[in-house]
Design a protein around this motif. Sequence first.
Motif, short mmCIF file in Angstrom:
data_model
loop_
_atom_site.label_atom_id
_atom_site.label_comp_id
_atom_site.label_asym_id
_atom_site.label_seq_id
_atom_site.Cartn_x
_atom_site.Cartn_y
_atom_site.Cartn_z
N THR A 80 0.86 -1.18 0.00
CA THR A 80 0.00 0.00 0.00
C THR A 80 0.89 1.23 0.00
OG1 THR A 80 -0.09 0.17 2.40
CG2 THR A 80 -1.74 -1.25 1.35
N GLN A 82 1.11 3.52 2.20
CA GLN A 82 1.71 3.69 3.53
C GLN A 82 2.87 2.72 3.73
OE1 GLN A 82 -1.84 3.39 3.34
NE2 GLN A 82 -2.70 4.56 5.02
N THR A 141 -5.55 3.19 7.45
CA THR A 141 -5.98 3.62 6.12
C THR A 141 -7.37 4.24 6.10
OG1 THR A 141 -6.71 1.37 5.69
CG2 THR A 141 -4.55 1.98 4.87
N GLN A 146 -6.82 8.77 0.26
CA GLN A 146 -5.86 8.00 -0.53
C GLN A 146 -5.18 8.85 -1.62
OE1 GLN A 146 -4.54 4.99 -0.01
NE2 GLN A 146 -5.70 5.12 1.89
N GLU A 150 -1.18 9.31 -1.94
CA GLU A 150 -0.44 9.09 -3.19
C GLU A 150 0.45 10.28 -3.52
OE1 GLU A 150 -0.14 6.56 -5.34
OE2 GLU A 150 -1.44 5.22 -4.21
#
Length: 169
Positions: A80, A82, A141, A146, A150
């Motif tokens: 992911t 993270q 999360t 998101q 990114e």
Amino acid sequence: MAMNDAGNQMAETLAQLKDIHLPDPVGWWPMAFSWWVLLFSLSALLFALVWFLLDRHKRQAYRREALQRFNELQNNREFTPQQQILQINALLKQVAITAYGRQSVASLNEQAWLKFLYDTAKYIPQPDNLAHILATGYQTTDKLDQRQVEQQLELWRGYAKQWIKGHHL
């Protein structure tokens, strides 16, 4: 007639002259001492340059390996964003430990770690929100946007790659 005798005498004298013979050209061997010094100096300079380049190549091997690992992390879609942030941070720690030694790097965290990164590559612009980017790696999360993560990951990737390439010892 006196003039004619003088002319004949001059012609006879000129006839006795022989062509000028040039000496053989000077050979290049054996070389003069100054050429030996120049040849030795150039050879020593070439040897020193090759030695320097090989030594530099050997000393920079950890950077090439780290950049290869960085590219693998960047292309790996299993993590992911993270996790990628944390993986890149771990890679930077490995590079720093290799370059600066375990004693001076292993205990660094948070602000001390960011200051270390800045101090070892001051000419690389460090993102203002770098502490926030690293903290994002530890957040759950469901609390994060998101798209923003990114963007932060891209900033972190750019900085980390520049740091690996350009930190100074």
